[in-house]
Design an enzyme around this catalytic site. Structure first.
Site, PDB file in Angstrom:
ATOM      1  CG  HIS A 105      24.899  30.174  39.625  1.00  0.00           C
ATOM      2  ND1 HIS A 105      25.007  28.867  40.027  1.00  0.00           N
ATOM      3  CD2 HIS A 105      25.910  30.846  40.239  1.00  0.00           C
ATOM      4  CE1 HIS A 105      26.051  28.733  40.830  1.00  0.00           C
ATOM      5  NE2 HIS A 105      26.610  29.915  40.988  1.00  0.00           N
ATOM      6  CE  LYS A 124      34.947  28.201  44.537  1.00  0.00           C
ATOM      7  NZ  LYS A 124      33.582  28.607  44.190  1.00  0.00           N
ATOM      8  NE  ARG A 171      27.143  33.705  47.218  1.00  0.00           N
ATOM      9  CZ  ARG A 171      27.881  32.614  47.300  1.00  0.00           C
ATOM     10  NH1 ARG A 171      27.320  31.422  47.216  1.00  0.00           N
ATOM     11  NH2 ARG A 171      29.184  32.692  47.474  1.00  0.00           N
ATOM     12  CB  SER A 190      27.607  25.279  43.758  1.00  0.00           C
ATOM     13  OG  SER A 190      27.082  26.150  42.800  1.00  0.00           O
TER      14      SER A 190
HETATM   15  O1  PNS Z   1      32.169  29.991  40.555  1.00  0.00           O
HETATM   16  P1  PNS Z   1      33.516  30.405  41.048  1.00  0.00           P
HETATM   17  O2  PNS Z   1      34.339  29.196  41.375  1.00  0.00           O
HETATM   18  O3  PNS Z   1      33.455  31.399  42.171  1.00  0.00           O
HETATM   19  O4  PNS Z   1      34.249  31.158  39.813  1.00  0.00           O
HETATM   20  C1  PNS Z   1      35.589  31.587  39.907  1.00  0.00           C
HETATM   21  C2  PNS Z   1      36.108  31.976  38.515  1.00  0.00           C
HETATM   22  C3  PNS Z   1      35.887  30.867  37.516  1.00  0.00           C
HETATM   23  C4  PNS Z   1      35.390  33.210  38.028  1.00  0.00           C
HETATM   24  C5  PNS Z   1      37.633  32.300  38.664  1.00  0.00           C
HETATM   25  O5  PNS Z   1      38.257  31.274  39.356  1.00  0.00           O
HETATM   26  C6  PNS Z   1      38.302  32.479  37.314  1.00  0.00           C
HETATM   27  O6  PNS Z   1      38.108  33.488  36.649  1.00  0.00           O
HETATM   28  N1  PNS Z   1      39.062  31.445  36.895  1.00  0.00           N
HETATM   29  C7  PNS Z   1      39.747  31.418  35.607  1.00  0.00           C
HETATM   30  C8  PNS Z   1      41.251  31.667  35.769  1.00  0.00           C
HETATM   31  C9  PNS Z   1      41.505  33.147  35.938  1.00  0.00           C
HETATM   32  O7  PNS Z   1      41.172  33.956  35.102  1.00  0.00           O
HETATM   33  N2  PNS Z   1      42.113  33.476  37.087  1.00  0.00           N
HETATM   34  C10 PNS Z   1      42.383  34.843  37.440  1.00  0.00           C
HETATM   35  C11 PNS Z   1      41.149  35.458  38.071  1.00  0.00           C
HETATM   36  S1  PNS Z   1      41.518  37.011  38.736  1.00  0.00           S
END
Ligand code: PNS
Length: 167
Positions: free
Chosen positions: A17, A41, A97, A135
């Site tokens: 990150h 998650k 990645r 993570s």
């Molecule tokens: O680190 P991660 O868990 O891969 O991040 C995922 C994240 C936070 C980018 C995604 O879950 C997100 O944007 N969540 C906020 C809710 C949202 O906007 N959902 C629609 C995404 S298309």
């Protein structure tokens, strides 16, 4: 002023990150590290405010001063695109990645653009030396007392060690 949001769970932040955000900060005027309050998650190991604090510490510890000055850290709840609008950001930064990341990232990028056509997605290929990192794996290794010092900044490693028994 070009503002980008770098959203994620960051539970915890890894060197992968940090690689992505520091490279993004070399491109944009401001990058807002956006820590999702409730990752779907699983229950986060680090509470939101601690994740924000740890990320700020890690940036100041590991990034050159001029790069660190262009990175802010905040938590958010709700949609990433709504957070982008609140912050006046027109870009979402994500790291890739491996090819396995591509499908879900493409789906999120298209969905976000449907919701907010003014917000575009920009991807950085995570540096090769960090491309194996996640993570979840870091948490699992730390939970069994393994050495994560090459995967996360020192402040994260010590916090994980302190709570590995509870994981
Ligand atoms: O680190 P991660 O868990 O891969 O991040 C995922 C994240 C936070 C980018 C995604 O879950 C997100 O944007 N969540 C906020 C809710 C949202 O906007 N959902 C629609 C995404 S298309």
């Amino acid at each position: 002023m070009k503002i980008a949001v770098y959203p994620g769970s960051f539970d915890p932040i890894t060197y992968g990150h940090l690689d992505v955000v520091s490279r993004a900060a070399a491109v944009f005027d401001l990058v807002v590290f956006a820590v999702l309050v409730n990752p779907q998650k699983s229950a986060p190991v680090f509470p939101t405010e601690e994740r924000v604090k740890v990320i700020r510490e890690a940036i100041d510890e590991c990034c050159p001063t001029d790069i660190a000055a262009r990175i802010e850290v905040e938590s958010f709840d709700g949609l990433t695109v709504d957070f982008c609008r609140r912050r006046g950001a027109t870009f979402v930064v994500r790291g890739l990645r491996a090819i396995s990341d591509f499908e879900s990232e493409m789906q999120m990028a298209h969905t976000n653009r449907k919701l907010a056509p003014e917000v575009d997605a920009v991807f950085f290929m995570t540096a090769l030396e960090h491309s194996y990192l996640s993570s979840s794996l870091v948490k699992e290794i730390a939970a069994f007392g393994g050495d994560v010092s090459q995967m996360v900044p020192p402040s994260v490693a010590s916090r994980l060690a302190g709570r590995s028994r509870g994981l």
